[in-house]
Enzyme design. Structure first.
Site, mmCIF file in Angstrom:
data_model
loop_
_atom_site.group_PDB
_atom_site.id
_atom_site.type_symbol
_atom_site.label_atom_id
_atom_site.label_comp_id
_atom_site.label_asym_id
_atom_site.label_seq_id
_atom_site.Cartn_x
_atom_site.Cartn_y
_atom_site.Cartn_z
ATOM 1 C CE LYS A 1 -32.989 -89.155 7.087
ATOM 2 N NZ LYS A 1 -31.654 -88.512 7.094
ATOM 3 N NE ARG B 1 -20.841 -102.512 36.558
ATOM 4 C CZ ARG B 1 -19.698 -102.009 36.116
ATOM 5 N NH1 ARG B 1 -19.706 -101.112 35.144
ATOM 6 N NH2 ARG B 1 -18.557 -102.381 36.641
ATOM 7 C CE LYS C 1 -27.826 -92.302 11.537
ATOM 8 N NZ LYS C 1 -26.768 -92.405 10.518
ATOM 9 C CG ASP D 1 -27.140 -88.283 2.646
ATOM 10 O OD1 ASP D 1 -26.476 -88.583 3.651
ATOM 11 O OD2 ASP D 1 -27.816 -89.105 1.997
ATOM 12 C CD GLU E 1 -30.814 -86.948 3.513
ATOM 13 O OE1 GLU E 1 -30.613 -87.169 4.720
ATOM 14 O OE2 GLU E 1 -31.256 -87.813 2.717
#
Length: 302
Positions: free
Chosen positions: A182, A115, A150, A232, A211
């Site tokens: 950002k 597994r 992410k 963005d 960004e």
């Protein structure tokens, strides 16, 4: 049980993976299964001297990734006694029935590691398969597909490896190997140019991406010397305008543009055809469905 055989470790190293890191991920997964002792079902039903051969085969069309990682699972579980044959290379396209990996060894070891090996193999192959869909969608445009941060906690290096297997490129691995200004950094610094210049002053020579969320911000960051700009949530029309403003001219040099935010596979080619250099896609890692891979013991005599 945490030491890899030299040949297994080499296969991981050759693929750009740290064997010690891979072993630590595997051991963490095995610890979850073996937290209260050995596999009670297997121990009760399988004799200690039983041996078998298991084939790990794809059940769907996709791209293989993590075959050496799955091999490492059985190398660790068997303490180096299992005979392992990697039938395909990571990055190979596979079809239903394609055998990725064959393992011969103690039946108890095969069942104990099955597994964990499948979880990693199915997930990483799913990431590679998803990446390849995007890469194929923009083929011939010159635009590269990139991942993001992410990623699943603890699995970043493996998932970014799978992206490479699918033909994609990696964005930064951590918060310190490159800067990325950002929107919240912009608020904190008092402006996008101010934020960019603060990072450049603190870390001269470090790659810095900026960004922006409007065309109005573009001339300022270009003039400040930004070499990579993230657009963005731009529409394809605004991306095309950004490419035209950037112009690849003598004033701004070869500034690269990256599209990100709200992108879907059906829009990938239209976005690439705007002339952006990169498309970054969080879904490569955070939303990729698994590639179905099954494990089956060979019947006696086969």
């Amino acid at each position: 049980m945490s030491s890899l055989s030299p040949d297994v470790a080499k296969a991981l190293t050759d693929g750009g993976l740290d064997p010690e890191y891979v072993a630590s991920v595997i051991m963490m997964a095995l610890d979850e299964d073996l937290a209260d002792g050995p596999d009670v079902t297997t121990e009760a039903t399988v004799s200690a001297d039983a041996t078998d051969t298991a084939d790990f085969a794809a059940r769907a069309v996709g791209v293989a990734a993590g075959v050496p990682v799955a091999a490492a699972v059985f190398d660790l579980v068997s303490q180096g006694t299992a005979k392992i044959r990697q039938a395909v290379k990571d990055g190979d396209r596979v079809e239903p029935g394609t055998v990725l990996l064959t393992v011969t060894g103690a039946t108890r070891d095969l069942l104990t590691g099955e597994r964990t090996a499948l979880n990693l193999l199915c997930h990483l192959s799913g990431v590679a398969t998803q990446t390849r869909l995007w890469v194929d969608a923009v083929e011939g445009t010159g635009t590269k597909i990139r991942d993001t941060r992410k990623t699943t906690p603890g699995l970043r290096a493996l998932e970014k490896y799978a992206v490479r297997c699918g033909g994609g490129e990696n964005h930064r691995m951590s918060l310190s190997d490159a800067g990325l200004v950002k929107d919240n950094h912009v608020v904190a610094a008092g402006g996008v140019v101010e934020a960019f210049e603060a990072v450049r002053k603190a870390h001269p020579g470090l790659p810095i991406e900026v960004e922006i969320d409007s065309l109005e911000q573009l001339p300022g960051v270009l003039a400040a010397g930004a070499e990579l700009i993230l657009l963005d949530n731009f529409t394809p029309e605004r991306m095309r305008a950004a490419v035209q403003v950037t112009g690849r001219n003598e004033l701004y040099g070869r500034t690269r543009l990256e599209a990100s935010g709200g992108l879907t596979l059906d829009l990938a080619r239209a976005v690439a055809e705007t002339g952006v250099d990169y498309i970054s896609v969080g879904a490569l890692t955070h939303s990729a469905p698994i590639l179905d891979v099954g494990s089956d013991f060979r019947e006696e005599g086969k």
